[in-house]
Design an enzyme around this catalytic site. Structure first.
Site, short mmCIF file in Angstrom:
data_model
loop_
_atom_site.label_atom_id
_atom_site.label_comp_id
_atom_site.label_asym_id
_atom_site.label_seq_id
_atom_site.Cartn_x
_atom_site.Cartn_y
_atom_site.Cartn_z
N GLY A 1 -11.64 24.86 5.92
CA GLY A 1 -11.19 24.76 7.31
C GLY A 1 -12.37 24.89 8.25
N GLY B 1 -3.13 23.53 20.38
CA GLY B 1 -3.52 23.95 21.73
C GLY B 1 -4.98 23.70 22.03
N GLU C 1 -2.90 28.55 28.40
CA GLU C 1 -1.90 29.10 27.47
C GLU C 1 -1.60 30.54 27.87
OE1 GLU C 1 -2.90 28.37 23.32
OE2 GLU C 1 -3.58 26.37 23.83
N HIS D 1 4.59 33.13 16.51
CA HIS D 1 4.48 32.19 17.63
C HIS D 1 5.87 32.01 18.21
CE1 HIS D 1 3.58 28.71 20.07
NE2 HIS D 1 2.29 28.82 19.74
N ARG E 1 1.65 36.54 23.89
CA ARG E 1 2.50 35.97 22.85
C ARG E 1 3.45 37.00 22.22
NH1 ARG E 1 -0.79 32.02 19.02
NH2 ARG E 1 -0.91 30.72 20.87
N HIS F 1 2.87 33.21 12.44
CA HIS F 1 1.86 32.21 12.85
C HIS F 1 0.44 32.61 12.47
CE1 HIS F 1 0.21 29.04 15.34
NE2 HIS F 1 -0.47 29.90 16.08
N GLU G 1 -9.72 33.12 9.79
CA GLU G 1 -8.49 33.92 9.87
C GLU G 1 -8.41 35.01 8.79
OE1 GLU G 1 -4.96 31.62 10.65
OE2 GLU G 1 -3.66 33.32 10.20
N ARG H 1 -3.61 38.70 19.11
CA ARG H 1 -4.64 37.69 19.45
C ARG H 1 -4.26 36.91 20.70
NH1 ARG H 1 -5.15 32.02 18.12
NH2 ARG H 1 -3.20 32.16 16.97
N LEU I 1 -9.80 29.69 16.75
CA LEU I 1 -10.80 28.67 16.40
C LEU I 1 -12.16 29.09 16.96
CD1 LEU I 1 -8.65 25.46 17.11
CD2 LEU I 1 -9.18 26.47 14.89
#
Ligand code: FAD
Ligand code: SIN
Length: 537
Positions: free
Chosen positions: A13, A47, A115, A244, A290, A351, A375, A386, A392
Protein backbone atom coordinates in the site's frame (compact mmCIF):
# COMPACT_ATOMS: atom_id res chain seq x y z
CA UNK A 1 13.72 -22.04 -0.01
CA UNK A 2 15.68 -19.06 1.33
CA UNK A 3 15.66 -15.55 -0.20
CA UNK A 4 18.12 -12.88 1.00
CA UNK A 5 17.36 -9.17 0.65
CA UNK A 6 18.61 -5.95 2.23
CA UNK A 7 15.09 -4.63 2.96
CA UNK A 8 11.99 -6.80 3.33
CA UNK A 9 8.72 -4.86 3.08
CA UNK A 10 5.48 -6.60 4.05
CA UNK A 11 2.65 -4.85 2.20
CA UNK A 12 2.27 -2.90 -1.06
CA UNK A 13 0.00 0.00 0.00
CA UNK A 14 1.01 3.64 0.30
CA UNK A 15 3.29 2.94 3.28
CA UNK A 16 5.16 -0.06 1.88
CA UNK A 17 5.62 1.37 -1.62
CA UNK A 18 6.72 4.80 -0.39
CA UNK A 19 9.27 3.17 1.88
CA UNK A 20 10.51 0.84 -0.86
CA UNK A 21 11.08 3.68 -3.34
CA UNK A 22 13.36 5.47 -0.87
CA UNK A 23 15.14 2.40 0.50
CA UNK A 24 15.92 1.14 -3.02
CA UNK A 25 18.50 3.95 -3.22
CA UNK A 26 20.55 2.04 -0.61
CA UNK A 27 19.96 -1.64 -1.34
CA UNK A 28 17.74 -4.40 -2.65
CA UNK A 29 14.08 -4.41 -1.63
CA UNK A 30 11.68 -7.37 -1.63
CA UNK A 31 8.00 -6.47 -1.24
CA UNK A 32 5.75 -9.35 -0.26
CA UNK A 33 2.04 -8.75 -0.66
CA UNK A 34 -0.80 -11.03 0.32
CA UNK A 35 -2.93 -10.85 -2.84
CA UNK A 36 -2.71 -8.74 -6.02
CA UNK A 37 -0.32 -5.82 -5.60
CA UNK A 38 -3.02 -3.08 -5.85
CA UNK A 39 -5.21 -4.74 -3.21
CA UNK A 40 -5.18 -2.80 0.06
CA UNK A 41 -7.05 0.04 1.75
CA UNK A 42 -4.94 2.61 -0.08
CA UNK A 43 -6.54 1.63 -3.36
CA UNK A 44 -10.01 2.41 -1.99
CA UNK A 45 -9.25 5.74 -0.29
CA UNK A 46 -11.71 8.35 -1.45
CA UNK A 47 -11.49 11.61 0.52
CA UNK A 48 -7.79 12.36 0.09
CA UNK A 49 -4.73 13.54 2.02
CA UNK A 50 -4.87 16.32 4.62
CA UNK A 51 -2.14 18.94 4.36
CA UNK A 52 -1.63 22.66 4.72
CA UNK A 53 -1.46 23.94 1.14
CA UNK A 54 -3.66 27.03 1.19
CA UNK A 55 -2.24 30.45 2.24
CA UNK A 56 -5.41 30.94 4.34
CA UNK A 57 -4.59 27.78 6.31
CA UNK A 58 -1.76 27.30 8.84
CA UNK A 59 0.22 24.49 10.48
CA UNK A 60 -1.20 25.60 13.84
CA UNK A 61 -4.78 25.12 12.66
CA UNK A 62 -4.09 21.62 11.31
CA UNK A 63 -2.19 20.75 14.50
CA UNK A 64 -5.07 21.98 16.69
CA UNK A 65 -7.71 20.12 14.66
CA UNK A 66 -5.69 16.89 14.97
CA UNK A 67 -5.22 17.36 18.74
CA UNK A 68 -8.91 18.09 19.31
CA UNK A 69 -9.96 15.05 17.30
CA UNK A 70 -7.52 12.84 19.26
CA UNK A 71 -9.34 13.78 22.50
CA UNK A 72 -6.28 14.35 24.67
CA UNK A 73 -4.17 11.34 23.65
CA UNK A 74 -2.20 12.57 20.62
CA UNK A 75 1.55 12.98 21.08
CA UNK A 76 1.94 16.66 20.34
CA UNK A 77 5.54 16.41 19.10
CA UNK A 78 4.53 13.77 16.55
CA UNK A 79 1.48 15.79 15.44
CA UNK A 80 3.65 18.87 14.83
CA UNK A 81 6.26 16.88 12.93
CA UNK A 82 3.72 15.12 10.67
CA UNK A 83 1.74 18.28 9.88
CA UNK A 84 4.89 20.25 9.03
CA UNK A 85 6.29 17.47 6.80
CA UNK A 86 2.98 17.16 4.92
CA UNK A 87 3.32 19.73 2.11
CA UNK A 88 6.75 18.39 1.10
CA UNK A 89 5.41 14.80 0.90
CA UNK A 90 2.48 15.97 -1.27
CA UNK A 91 4.85 17.82 -3.63
CA UNK A 92 6.89 14.61 -3.98
CA UNK A 93 3.79 12.68 -5.00
CA UNK A 94 3.03 15.31 -7.63
CA UNK A 95 6.62 15.09 -8.92
CA UNK A 96 6.24 11.30 -9.17
CA UNK A 97 3.21 11.80 -11.42
CA UNK A 98 0.16 11.79 -9.12
CA UNK A 99 -2.60 13.92 -10.69
CA UNK A 100 -4.59 15.67 -7.96
CA UNK A 101 -7.78 17.56 -8.84
CA UNK A 102 -7.54 21.28 -9.58
CA UNK A 103 -10.13 24.02 -9.12
CA UNK A 104 -12.55 24.39 -12.01
CA UNK A 105 -12.13 28.19 -12.13
CA UNK A 106 -8.43 28.61 -11.20
CA UNK A 107 -6.98 25.60 -12.91
CA UNK A 108 -3.46 26.16 -11.53
CA UNK A 109 -4.75 25.82 -7.92
CA UNK A 110 -5.26 22.45 -6.23
CA UNK A 111 -8.90 21.83 -5.32
CA UNK A 112 -8.88 21.36 -1.54
CA UNK A 113 -11.71 19.39 0.04
CA UNK A 114 -13.13 19.52 3.54
CA UNK A 115 -14.01 16.72 5.98
CA UNK A 116 -15.21 16.33 9.56
CA UNK A 117 -13.21 18.14 12.26
CA UNK A 118 -11.15 20.25 9.81
CA UNK A 119 -11.44 23.99 10.35
CA UNK A 120 -10.22 24.69 6.78
CA UNK A 121 -10.34 23.17 3.33
CA UNK A 122 -7.10 21.16 3.20
CA UNK A 123 -7.72 17.73 1.63
CA UNK A 124 -5.90 17.14 -1.67
CA UNK A 125 -7.76 14.58 -3.71
CA UNK A 126 -8.27 13.07 -7.13
CA UNK A 127 -12.04 13.51 -7.31
CA UNK A 128 -13.29 10.58 -5.15
CA UNK A 129 -10.65 8.11 -6.35
CA UNK A 130 -7.60 9.49 -4.59
CA UNK A 131 -6.29 6.13 -3.37
CA UNK A 132 -6.45 4.48 -6.79
CA UNK A 133 -4.45 7.33 -8.35
CA UNK A 134 -1.77 7.35 -5.62
CA UNK A 135 -1.48 3.55 -5.49
CA UNK A 136 -1.14 3.13 -9.24
CA UNK A 137 1.54 5.81 -9.59
CA UNK A 138 3.57 4.43 -6.66
CA UNK A 139 3.31 0.94 -8.16
CA UNK A 140 4.42 2.20 -11.58
CA UNK A 141 7.48 3.84 -10.01
CA UNK A 142 8.28 0.70 -7.96
CA UNK A 143 7.97 -1.58 -10.99
CA UNK A 144 10.40 0.59 -12.96
CA UNK A 145 12.97 0.32 -10.17
CA UNK A 146 15.60 -2.38 -10.69
CA UNK A 147 16.29 -2.70 -6.98
CA UNK A 148 12.68 -3.55 -6.11
CA UNK A 149 11.00 -6.94 -6.60
CA UNK A 150 7.32 -7.45 -5.80
CA UNK A 151 6.10 -10.92 -4.75
CA UNK A 152 2.29 -11.12 -5.20
CA UNK A 153 0.22 -13.76 -3.38
CA UNK A 154 2.91 -14.05 -0.70
CA UNK A 155 1.63 -13.83 2.86
CA UNK A 156 3.91 -13.18 5.85
CA UNK A 157 3.24 -15.79 8.55
CA UNK A 158 5.64 -14.86 11.34
CA UNK A 159 8.80 -12.87 11.89
CA UNK A 160 12.21 -14.48 12.21
CA UNK A 161 13.63 -13.20 15.47
CA UNK A 162 16.84 -13.70 17.35
CA UNK A 163 15.00 -15.41 20.18
CA UNK A 164 13.56 -18.01 17.77
CA UNK A 165 17.11 -18.81 16.69
CA UNK A 166 18.27 -19.08 20.30
CA UNK A 167 15.43 -21.48 21.07
CA UNK A 168 16.55 -23.66 18.18
CA UNK A 169 20.25 -23.46 19.19
CA UNK A 170 21.36 -21.30 16.21
CA UNK A 171 22.39 -18.32 18.35
CA UNK A 172 23.60 -18.60 21.93
CA UNK A 173 22.86 -15.33 23.69
CA UNK A 174 20.20 -12.67 23.63
CA UNK A 175 21.08 -9.11 24.59
CA UNK A 176 18.10 -7.59 22.82
CA UNK A 177 15.42 -8.77 20.42
CA UNK A 178 16.34 -8.50 16.74
CA UNK A 179 14.33 -9.22 13.61
CA UNK A 180 15.95 -10.98 10.65
CA UNK A 181 13.06 -11.27 8.20
CA UNK A 182 9.93 -13.40 7.97
CA UNK A 183 8.46 -16.76 7.02
CA UNK A 184 6.20 -16.21 4.04
CA UNK A 185 3.54 -18.46 2.51
CA UNK A 186 3.84 -18.53 -1.28
CA UNK A 187 0.20 -19.08 -2.15
CA UNK A 188 0.90 -20.00 -5.79
CA UNK A 189 3.37 -22.79 -5.00
CA UNK A 190 1.84 -23.63 -1.63
CA UNK A 191 5.20 -23.53 0.14
CA UNK A 192 6.69 -21.55 3.01
CA UNK A 193 9.73 -19.42 2.10
CA UNK A 194 12.35 -17.97 4.42
CA UNK A 195 12.98 -14.28 3.64
CA UNK A 196 16.16 -13.15 5.40
CA UNK A 197 16.62 -9.37 5.59
CA UNK A 198 18.73 -6.80 7.41
CA UNK A 199 15.78 -4.44 7.76
CA UNK A 200 12.16 -5.63 7.96
CA UNK A 201 9.18 -3.32 7.56
CA UNK A 202 5.61 -4.18 8.49
CA UNK A 203 3.34 -2.11 6.22
CA UNK A 204 0.43 -4.51 6.24
CA UNK A 205 -2.44 -2.09 6.88
CA UNK A 206 -5.44 -2.33 9.17
CA UNK A 207 -7.85 -4.81 10.70
CA UNK A 208 -11.40 -3.82 9.73
CA UNK A 209 -12.26 -7.44 8.93
CA UNK A 210 -12.31 -8.18 12.66
CA UNK A 211 -15.81 -6.64 12.51
CA UNK A 212 -18.87 -7.93 10.70
CA UNK A 213 -19.48 -4.63 8.89
CA UNK A 214 -16.49 -2.75 7.58
CA UNK A 215 -15.41 -0.39 4.82
CA UNK A 216 -12.12 -2.32 4.52
CA UNK A 217 -11.06 -4.71 1.76
CA UNK A 218 -10.57 -8.43 2.52
CA UNK A 219 -6.81 -8.13 3.12
CA UNK A 220 -7.42 -6.09 6.31
CA UNK A 221 -7.15 -8.93 8.82
CA UNK A 222 -4.64 -7.26 11.15
CA UNK A 223 -1.84 -9.63 10.17
CA UNK A 224 0.98 -7.19 10.92
CA UNK A 225 -0.34 -6.42 14.38
CA UNK A 226 -0.69 -10.12 15.21
CA UNK A 227 2.67 -11.06 13.68
CA UNK A 228 4.42 -8.24 15.54
CA UNK A 229 2.71 -8.98 18.84
CA UNK A 230 3.66 -12.67 18.67
CA UNK A 231 7.29 -11.62 18.14
CA UNK A 232 7.32 -9.38 21.22
CA UNK A 233 6.53 -5.97 19.71
CA UNK A 234 4.62 -3.58 21.98
CA UNK A 235 1.06 -2.89 20.85
CA UNK A 236 -0.74 0.33 21.81
CA UNK A 237 -4.26 1.79 21.94
CA UNK A 238 -6.13 -1.08 20.31
CA UNK A 239 -9.41 -0.02 21.94
CA UNK A 240 -9.61 2.95 19.56
CA UNK A 241 -11.26 1.40 16.50
CA UNK A 242 -12.75 4.05 14.24
CA UNK A 243 -16.21 3.50 12.75
CA UNK A 244 -16.86 5.52 9.62
CA UNK A 245 -20.32 7.08 9.86
CA UNK A 246 -21.36 6.56 6.26
CA UNK A 247 -21.02 3.16 4.60
CA UNK A 248 -23.62 2.46 1.89
CA UNK A 249 -26.54 0.44 3.27
CA UNK A 250 -27.74 -1.94 0.57
CA UNK A 251 -28.09 -5.73 0.73
CA UNK A 252 -25.94 -6.23 -2.38
CA UNK A 253 -23.23 -3.64 -1.65
CA UNK A 254 -20.13 -5.00 0.05
CA UNK A 255 -18.01 -2.46 1.99
CA UNK A 256 -18.82 0.61 -0.10
CA UNK A 257 -17.82 3.87 1.58
CA UNK A 258 -19.61 7.17 1.00
CA UNK A 259 -16.80 9.65 1.56
CA UNK A 260 -16.92 12.24 4.32
CA UNK A 261 -16.04 14.67 1.53
CA UNK A 262 -19.74 14.44 0.55
CA UNK A 263 -20.59 16.14 3.85
CA UNK A 264 -17.65 18.50 3.22
CA UNK A 265 -19.47 19.63 0.06
CA UNK A 266 -22.78 20.21 1.85
CA UNK A 267 -24.21 16.68 2.29
CA UNK A 268 -26.49 16.43 5.33
CA UNK A 269 -27.49 13.49 7.50
CA UNK A 270 -31.24 12.99 7.86
CA UNK A 271 -33.59 10.38 9.30
CA UNK A 272 -36.23 8.55 7.26
CA UNK A 273 -38.61 11.52 7.62
CA UNK A 274 -35.93 13.73 6.08
CA UNK A 275 -35.21 15.52 9.40
CA UNK A 276 -31.65 16.66 10.19
CA UNK A 277 -30.37 15.39 13.52
CA UNK A 278 -26.66 16.26 13.94
CA UNK A 279 -27.38 19.70 15.44
CA UNK A 280 -28.69 17.88 18.53
CA UNK A 281 -25.29 16.32 19.11
CA UNK A 282 -22.46 18.75 18.24
CA UNK A 283 -21.99 22.42 17.24
CA UNK A 284 -20.06 21.29 14.13
CA UNK A 285 -23.21 19.34 13.11
CA UNK A 286 -22.61 17.07 10.09
CA UNK A 287 -18.91 17.98 10.07
CA UNK A 288 -18.29 17.04 13.71
CA UNK A 289 -15.45 14.64 14.56
CA UNK A 290 -15.97 11.13 13.24
CA UNK A 291 -16.43 9.42 16.63
CA UNK A 292 -19.22 11.89 17.49
CA UNK A 293 -21.04 11.44 14.16
CA UNK A 294 -20.86 7.62 14.25
CA UNK A 295 -22.12 7.56 17.86
CA UNK A 296 -24.95 9.99 17.03
CA UNK A 297 -26.11 7.80 14.13
CA UNK A 298 -25.94 4.75 16.40
CA UNK A 299 -28.16 6.56 18.96
CA UNK A 300 -30.65 7.65 16.28
CA UNK A 301 -30.90 4.07 14.97
CA UNK A 302 -31.37 2.63 18.45
CA UNK A 303 -34.10 5.18 19.23
CA UNK A 304 -35.99 4.75 15.95
CA UNK A 305 -35.39 1.04 15.38
CA UNK A 306 -34.61 1.89 11.73
CA UNK A 307 -31.98 0.04 9.72
CA UNK A 308 -30.18 3.11 8.39
CA UNK A 309 -30.07 6.89 8.20
CA UNK A 310 -29.65 8.92 4.99
CA UNK A 311 -27.04 11.23 3.55
CA UNK A 312 -28.50 13.86 1.24
CA UNK A 313 -26.43 15.84 -1.28
CA UNK A 314 -29.24 16.11 -3.87
CA UNK A 315 -29.57 19.89 -3.31
CA UNK A 316 -26.22 20.41 -5.12
CA UNK A 317 -26.32 20.59 -8.91
CA UNK A 318 -26.22 17.38 -10.91
CA UNK A 319 -23.13 18.58 -12.82
CA UNK A 320 -21.26 19.32 -9.62
CA UNK A 321 -22.10 15.96 -8.02
CA UNK A 322 -21.18 13.94 -11.11
CA UNK A 323 -17.91 15.81 -11.55
CA UNK A 324 -16.80 15.84 -7.89
CA UNK A 325 -17.98 12.32 -6.92
CA UNK A 326 -18.00 10.26 -10.14
CA UNK A 327 -17.20 6.97 -8.44
CA UNK A 328 -19.81 7.32 -5.70
CA UNK A 329 -22.38 8.52 -8.25
CA UNK A 330 -21.78 5.56 -10.59
CA UNK A 331 -21.59 2.95 -7.85
CA UNK A 332 -24.82 4.10 -6.19
CA UNK A 333 -26.54 4.16 -9.57
CA UNK A 334 -25.67 0.46 -9.99
CA UNK A 335 -27.81 -0.10 -6.90
CA UNK A 336 -30.58 2.07 -8.38
CA UNK A 337 -29.82 5.04 -6.11
CA UNK A 338 -29.49 8.32 -8.01
CA UNK A 339 -27.63 10.54 -5.55
CA UNK A 340 -28.40 13.67 -7.60
CA UNK A 341 -32.11 13.10 -6.87
CA UNK A 342 -32.43 11.17 -3.62
CA UNK A 343 -30.71 10.60 -0.26
CA UNK A 344 -28.25 7.72 0.16
CA UNK A 345 -29.01 5.05 2.82
CA UNK A 346 -25.99 4.78 5.13
CA UNK A 347 -24.81 3.06 8.34
CA UNK A 348 -21.57 3.23 10.33
CA UNK A 349 -18.96 0.50 9.74
CA UNK A 350 -15.51 -0.38 11.14
CA UNK A 351 -13.01 1.68 9.19
CA UNK A 352 -9.63 2.29 10.81
CA UNK A 353 -7.53 1.07 13.75
CA UNK A 354 -5.96 4.03 15.54
CA UNK A 355 -3.84 1.67 17.63
CA UNK A 356 -1.20 -0.75 16.41
CA UNK A 357 2.46 -1.59 16.78
CA UNK A 358 4.07 1.06 18.94
CA UNK A 359 6.84 2.97 17.17
CA UNK A 360 9.18 5.87 17.75
CA UNK A 361 9.34 9.00 15.60
CA UNK A 362 11.09 7.03 12.83
CA UNK A 363 8.70 4.10 12.72
CA UNK A 364 11.12 1.84 14.63
CA UNK A 365 9.54 -0.73 16.98
CA UNK A 366 11.09 -2.14 20.16
CA UNK A 367 12.67 -4.96 18.07
CA UNK A 368 16.00 -4.12 16.46
CA UNK A 369 15.77 -3.76 12.65
CA UNK A 370 11.95 -3.95 12.66
CA UNK A 371 9.91 -0.96 11.50
CA UNK A 372 6.12 -0.54 11.36
CA UNK A 373 4.56 2.13 9.14
CA UNK A 374 1.09 3.06 7.89
CA UNK A 375 -2.10 1.80 9.49
CA UNK A 376 -0.38 -1.13 11.23
CA UNK A 377 1.53 1.33 13.44
CA UNK A 378 0.63 3.43 16.45
CA UNK A 379 2.87 6.48 16.18
CA UNK A 380 1.07 8.86 18.54
CA UNK A 381 -0.47 10.95 15.73
CA UNK A 382 -4.11 9.91 16.06
CA UNK A 383 -4.63 9.62 19.81
CA UNK A 384 -8.13 8.39 20.66
CA UNK A 385 -9.72 9.31 17.30
CA UNK A 386 -8.00 9.93 13.95
CA UNK A 387 -8.78 13.17 12.15
CA UNK A 388 -10.15 12.49 8.64
CA UNK A 389 -7.54 12.09 5.88
CA UNK A 390 -4.62 12.11 8.31
CA UNK A 391 -3.93 8.43 7.63
CA UNK A 392 -2.46 8.65 4.14
CA UNK A 393 -0.47 11.65 5.39
CA UNK A 394 0.94 9.67 8.32
CA UNK A 395 1.91 6.79 6.02
CA UNK A 396 3.82 9.13 3.69
CA UNK A 397 5.65 10.94 6.48
CA UNK A 398 6.64 7.81 8.40
CA UNK A 399 7.62 5.84 5.29
CA UNK A 400 10.11 8.60 4.47
CA UNK A 401 11.50 8.82 8.02
CA UNK A 402 11.76 5.02 8.38
CA UNK A 403 13.57 4.77 5.03
CA UNK A 404 16.05 7.48 6.02
CA UNK A 405 16.78 5.97 9.44
CA UNK A 406 16.94 2.34 8.32
CA UNK A 407 19.17 3.20 5.34
CA UNK A 408 21.65 4.77 7.77
CA UNK A 409 21.55 1.64 9.98
CA UNK A 410 21.88 -0.56 6.92
CA UNK A 411 25.08 1.25 5.82
CA UNK A 412 26.68 0.29 9.14
CA UNK A 413 25.56 -3.35 9.02
CA UNK A 414 25.60 -4.28 5.37
CA UNK A 415 28.91 -6.19 5.47
CA UNK A 416 27.99 -8.36 8.46
CA UNK A 417 26.95 -11.92 7.53
CA UNK A 418 23.30 -13.02 7.92
CA UNK A 419 22.76 -15.55 10.68
CA UNK A 420 21.61 -18.97 9.49
CA UNK A 421 17.84 -19.16 10.03
CA UNK A 422 15.94 -22.38 10.58
CA UNK A 423 13.67 -23.40 7.72
CA UNK A 424 9.93 -23.34 8.42
CA UNK A 425 8.97 -26.34 10.52
CA UNK A 426 5.63 -27.75 9.35
CA UNK A 427 5.50 -30.07 12.40
CA UNK A 428 3.06 -32.94 11.90
CA UNK A 429 0.82 -30.89 9.61
CA UNK A 430 -1.74 -32.61 7.44
CA UNK A 431 -4.21 -31.29 4.87
CA UNK A 432 -7.18 -29.67 6.55
CA UNK A 433 -10.57 -31.16 5.90
CA UNK A 434 -12.03 -28.89 8.52
CA UNK A 435 -12.22 -25.65 6.57
CA UNK A 436 -15.83 -25.27 7.60
CA UNK A 437 -14.61 -24.83 11.20
CA UNK A 438 -12.31 -22.04 10.07
CA UNK A 439 -15.12 -20.13 8.39
CA UNK A 440 -17.44 -20.75 11.34
CA UNK A 441 -14.89 -19.27 13.77
CA UNK A 442 -14.31 -16.32 11.45
CA UNK A 443 -18.03 -15.51 11.39
CA UNK A 444 -18.41 -15.93 15.11
CA UNK A 445 -15.56 -13.51 15.91
CA UNK A 446 -16.81 -10.87 13.49
CA UNK A 447 -20.34 -11.12 14.83
CA UNK A 448 -19.55 -10.82 18.55
CA UNK A 449 -16.99 -8.08 17.94
CA UNK A 450 -19.74 -6.12 16.17
CA UNK A 451 -22.34 -6.79 18.87
CA UNK A 452 -20.19 -6.50 22.01
CA UNK A 453 -17.11 -4.42 21.15
CA UNK A 454 -18.61 -1.91 18.71
CA UNK A 455 -19.43 1.79 18.87
CA UNK A 456 -20.98 1.58 22.36
CA UNK A 457 -19.50 -0.80 24.93
CA UNK A 458 -20.34 -1.96 28.45
CA UNK A 459 -18.38 -4.04 30.96
CA UNK A 460 -20.86 -6.85 30.56
CA UNK A 461 -20.56 -6.98 26.78
CA UNK A 462 -16.76 -6.86 27.00
CA UNK A 463 -16.75 -9.76 29.49
CA UNK A 464 -18.93 -11.82 27.12
CA UNK A 465 -16.61 -11.07 24.22
CA UNK A 466 -13.62 -12.07 26.37
CA UNK A 467 -15.14 -15.46 27.19
CA UNK A 468 -15.86 -16.15 23.52
CA UNK A 469 -12.44 -15.12 22.27
CA UNK A 470 -10.69 -17.17 24.96
CA UNK A 471 -12.53 -20.29 23.75
CA UNK A 472 -11.75 -19.64 20.12
CA UNK A 473 -8.10 -18.88 20.87
CA UNK A 474 -7.82 -22.16 22.74
CA UNK A 475 -9.33 -24.04 19.80
CA UNK A 476 -6.98 -22.34 17.35
CA UNK A 477 -3.92 -23.09 19.50
CA UNK A 478 -4.91 -26.75 19.90
CA UNK A 479 -5.60 -27.31 16.19
CA UNK A 480 -3.24 -24.90 14.46
CA UNK A 481 -0.34 -27.30 14.06
CA UNK A 482 -2.55 -30.17 12.91
CA UNK A 483 -3.19 -28.46 9.60
CA UNK A 484 -1.06 -27.42 6.63
CA UNK A 485 -1.01 -23.59 6.79
CA UNK A 486 -3.45 -21.90 4.45
CA UNK A 487 -4.22 -18.22 3.97
CA UNK A 488 -7.64 -18.69 5.63
CA UNK A 489 -6.21 -20.41 8.67
CA UNK A 490 -3.47 -17.83 9.08
CA UNK A 491 -6.00 -15.02 8.79
CA UNK A 492 -8.25 -16.65 11.35
CA UNK A 493 -5.32 -16.89 13.77
CA UNK A 494 -4.57 -13.21 13.17
CA UNK A 495 -8.09 -11.83 13.49
CA UNK A 496 -8.53 -13.84 16.69
CA UNK A 497 -5.32 -12.31 18.06
CA UNK A 498 -6.34 -8.79 17.10
CA UNK A 499 -9.86 -9.27 18.51
CA UNK A 500 -8.29 -10.35 21.80
CA UNK A 501 -6.04 -7.27 21.83
CA UNK A 502 -9.03 -4.96 21.20
CA UNK A 503 -11.13 -6.61 23.93
CA UNK A 504 -8.27 -6.54 26.45
CA UNK A 505 -7.43 -2.89 25.74
CA UNK A 506 -11.09 -1.81 25.90
CA UNK A 507 -11.49 -3.66 29.20
CA UNK A 508 -8.42 -1.97 30.68
CA UNK A 509 -9.56 1.60 29.90
CA UNK A 510 -12.08 2.60 32.55
CA UNK A 511 -13.31 5.83 30.97
CA UNK A 512 -14.95 7.06 27.77
CA UNK A 513 -12.64 8.93 25.43
CA UNK A 514 -12.64 9.32 21.65
CA UNK A 515 -13.59 6.03 20.07
CA UNK A 516 -13.76 4.07 23.31
CA UNK A 517 -17.28 4.73 24.62
CA UNK A 518 -18.26 2.61 27.63
CA UNK A 519 -21.68 3.19 29.24
CA UNK A 520 -20.32 2.02 32.62
CA UNK A 521 -17.74 4.87 32.57
CA UNK A 522 -19.47 7.56 30.47
CA UNK A 523 -16.97 10.36 31.26
CA UNK A 524 -13.42 11.16 30.21
CA UNK A 525 -11.04 10.81 33.18
CA UNK A 526 -7.80 12.72 32.56
CA UNK A 527 -6.52 12.12 36.08
CA UNK A 528 -6.17 8.36 35.56
CA UNK A 529 -6.43 7.63 31.86
CA UNK A 530 -4.61 10.34 29.91
CA UNK A 531 -2.16 7.70 28.73
CA UNK A 532 -1.69 5.06 26.07
CA UNK A 533 -2.74 1.45 26.65
CA UNK A 534 0.36 -0.61 25.93
CA UNK A 535 0.38 -4.43 25.83
CA UNK A 536 3.14 -6.89 24.99
CA UNK A 537 4.02 -10.54 25.53
P1 FAD B 1 -2.84 -0.82 2.92
O1 FAD B 1 -3.00 0.16 1.84
O2 FAD B 1 -4.06 -1.45 3.47
O3 FAD B 1 -1.87 -1.95 2.39
C1 FAD B 1 -1.60 -3.09 3.17
C2 FAD B 1 -0.81 -4.05 2.33
O4 FAD B 1 -0.33 -5.12 3.14
C3 FAD B 1 -1.61 -4.71 1.22
O5 FAD B 1 -0.78 -4.78 0.09
C4 FAD B 1 -1.88 -6.12 1.77
O6 FAD B 1 -2.09 -7.11 0.79
C5 FAD B 1 -0.60 -6.36 2.52
N1 FAD B 1 -0.67 -7.39 3.57
C6 FAD B 1 -1.51 -7.47 4.62
N2 FAD B 1 -1.21 -8.55 5.37
C7 FAD B 1 -0.16 -9.15 4.77
C8 FAD B 1 0.60 -10.30 5.04
N3 FAD B 1 0.36 -11.10 6.10
N4 FAD B 1 1.61 -10.64 4.21
C9 FAD B 1 1.87 -9.89 3.11
N5 FAD B 1 1.19 -8.78 2.80
C10 FAD B 1 0.18 -8.42 3.62
N6 FAD B 1 -7.32 7.57 4.77
C11 FAD B 1 -7.05 8.84 4.43
O7 FAD B 1 -6.12 9.45 4.96
N7 FAD B 1 -7.80 9.44 3.46
C12 FAD B 1 -8.82 8.83 2.83
O8 FAD B 1 -9.46 9.39 1.96
C13 FAD B 1 -9.13 7.49 3.21
N8 FAD B 1 -10.17 6.83 2.64
C14 FAD B 1 -10.37 5.52 2.95
C15 FAD B 1 -11.38 4.81 2.29
C16 FAD B 1 -11.56 3.46 2.54
C17 FAD B 1 -12.66 2.70 1.84
C18 FAD B 1 -10.72 2.80 3.47
C19 FAD B 1 -10.89 1.34 3.75
C20 FAD B 1 -9.74 3.51 4.15
C21 FAD B 1 -9.55 4.87 3.89
N9 FAD B 1 -8.56 5.59 4.54
C22 FAD B 1 -8.32 6.88 4.18
C23 FAD B 1 -7.59 4.91 5.39
C24 FAD B 1 -6.33 4.65 4.54
O9 FAD B 1 -6.73 4.32 3.23
C25 FAD B 1 -5.50 3.52 5.10
O10 FAD B 1 -5.28 3.72 6.46
C26 FAD B 1 -4.15 3.50 4.36
O11 FAD B 1 -4.36 3.35 2.98
C27 FAD B 1 -3.31 2.37 4.89
O12 FAD B 1 -2.18 2.26 4.07
P2 FAD B 1 -1.15 1.09 4.35
O13 FAD B 1 -0.09 1.18 3.32
O14 FAD B 1 -0.76 1.12 5.78
O15 FAD B 1 -2.02 -0.25 4.17
C1 SIN C 1 -13.48 9.35 3.53
O1 SIN C 1 -13.30 9.64 2.35
O2 SIN C 1 -14.50 9.62 4.16
C2 SIN C 1 -12.40 8.60 4.26
C3 SIN C 1 -11.42 9.54 4.78
C4 SIN C 1 -10.59 8.91 5.86
O3 SIN C 1 -10.82 7.78 6.27
O4 SIN C 1 -9.68 9.60 6.32
Amino acid sequence: MEIKTDFLVIGSGIAGLSFALQAARSGTVAIVTKKEKMEGSTNYAQGGIASVLDPEDSFNLHINDTLKSGDGLCHEDIVKMVVRDGPQRIRELITMGVRFSHQRKNKQNLDLGREGGHSKRRIVHTKDLTGREVESILLERAEENKNIRIYENHMAIDLITKSKMIKRGILTSESSQTCWGAYVLDHNQNQVLTFLSRITVLASGGAGKVYRYTTNPDIATGDGIAVGYRAGVKVANMEFVQFHPTCLYHPLAKNFLISEAVRGEGGILVDKEGKRFMEKYHPLKDLAFRDVVARSIDMELKKSGDDCVYLDISHRSKDFIKDRFPHIYKTCLKFHIDITKEPIPVVPAAHYVCGGLLTDENGLTNLNNLYAIGEVACTGLHGANRLASNSLLEALVFARRAATKSSQDFEEKKDLPFPGAPLWDPGSATDSEELVVVSHNWDEIRRFMWNYVGIVRTNNRLARAKRRIDNIQKEIKEHYWDFIVTRDLLELRNIAQVAELIITSASLRKESRGLNYNLDYPLRDDRHWKRDTVIWI
